[in-house]
Design a protein around this motif. Sequence first.
Motif, PDB file in Angstrom:
ATOM      1  N   MET A   3      27.525 -22.977 -10.866  1.00 45.19           N
ATOM      2  CA  MET A   3      27.980 -21.688 -10.536  1.00 45.19           C
ATOM      3  C   MET A   3      27.781 -20.685 -11.245  1.00 45.19           C
ATOM      4  O   MET A   3      27.550 -20.728 -12.339  1.00 45.19           O
ATOM      5  N   GLU A  28      31.487 -16.536 -10.235  1.00 44.58           N
ATOM      6  CA  GLU A  28      31.941 -17.767  -9.484  1.00 44.58           C
ATOM      7  C   GLU A  28      32.880 -18.290 -10.516  1.00 44.58           C
ATOM      8  O   GLU A  28      34.209 -18.751 -10.224  1.00 44.58           O
ATOM      9  N   MET A  29      32.544 -18.651 -11.660  1.00 41.55           N
ATOM     10  CA  MET A  29      33.407 -19.344 -12.593  1.00 41.55           C
ATOM     11  C   MET A  29      34.650 -18.470 -13.044  1.00 41.55           C
ATOM     12  O   MET A  29      35.713 -18.903 -13.197  1.00 41.55           O
ATOM     13  N   LEU A  40      36.972 -18.943 -10.328  1.00 45.20           N
ATOM     14  CA  LEU A  40      37.792 -20.076 -10.298  1.00 45.20           C
ATOM     15  C   LEU A  40      38.578 -20.307 -11.574  1.00 45.20           C
ATOM     16  O   LEU A  40      40.039 -20.519 -11.431  1.00 45.20           O
ATOM     17  N   THR A  82      29.104 -31.481  -9.625  1.00 46.98           N
ATOM     18  CA  THR A  82      29.666 -30.676  -8.365  1.00 46.98           C
ATOM     19  C   THR A  82      30.630 -29.783  -8.611  1.00 46.98           C
ATOM     20  O   THR A  82      31.170 -29.479  -9.766  1.00 46.98           O
ATOM     21  N   ASP A  83      30.849 -28.656  -7.693  1.00 45.22           N
ATOM     22  CA  ASP A  83      31.828 -27.722  -7.900  1.00 45.22           C
ATOM     23  C   ASP A  83      33.080 -28.291  -8.172  1.00 45.22           C
ATOM     24  O   ASP A  83      33.909 -27.674  -9.047  1.00 45.22           O
ATOM     25  N   ASP A  84      33.454 -29.360  -7.463  1.00 39.71           N
ATOM     26  CA  ASP A  84      34.914 -29.967  -7.741  1.00 39.71           C
ATOM     27  C   ASP A  84      34.748 -30.565  -9.384  1.00 39.71           C
ATOM     28  O   ASP A  84      35.882 -30.376  -9.807  1.00 39.71           O
ATOM     29  N   ILE A 119      33.227 -29.253 -11.736  1.00 41.37           N
ATOM     30  CA  ILE A 119      33.238 -28.398 -12.740  1.00 41.37           C
ATOM     31  C   ILE A 119      34.491 -27.781 -12.743  1.00 41.37           C
ATOM     32  O   ILE A 119      35.075 -27.437 -13.664  1.00 41.37           O
ATOM     33  N   ARG A 120      35.380 -27.631 -11.673  1.00 35.42           N
ATOM     34  CA  ARG A 120      36.567 -27.180 -11.368  1.00 35.42           C
ATOM     35  C   ARG A 120      37.473 -28.003 -12.332  1.00 35.42           C
ATOM     36  O   ARG A 120      38.485 -27.500 -12.955  1.00 35.42           O
TER      37      ARG A 120
END
Length: 124
Positions: free
Chosen positions: A2, A6-7, A10, A78-80, A82-83
């Motif tokens: 991202m 975007e980060m 988040l 994945t974004d998940d 990274i979250r």
Amino acid sequence: MMTIDEMQTLLEEIAEELPDAFFDGLNGGILLLEDTVLAPEAVDEDLYTMGEYCEDPLMGSYIVLYYGSFVQICQDMTDDEIRSEIRTTLLHEFTHHLESRSGEYGLEIADEQDLADYLASKRR
């Protein structure tokens, strides 16, 4: 991976989920910087500083997360995932903040042990 914007979004979403009491005394807030911070103890350029809890007489108490370090560590996630990494890092730094306010330093001791374990593994 991202973008930094975007980060940032988040990070703000994750911070909003936390209890207000976590933010007591955190007068400098949470910062997201573009920097990539290789830990000075890194042996094979494989140990990055993802975040820091800072206490400064002029700036106060604040948390910094390093976008560039996340890029290095999370580039294949994945974004998940990274979250989850962002959340884990943020909670880690909040634990430093809360422990500092209470005069407790258990996480600091655990971090020192983790670093010692890392260095020992590199000597093998």
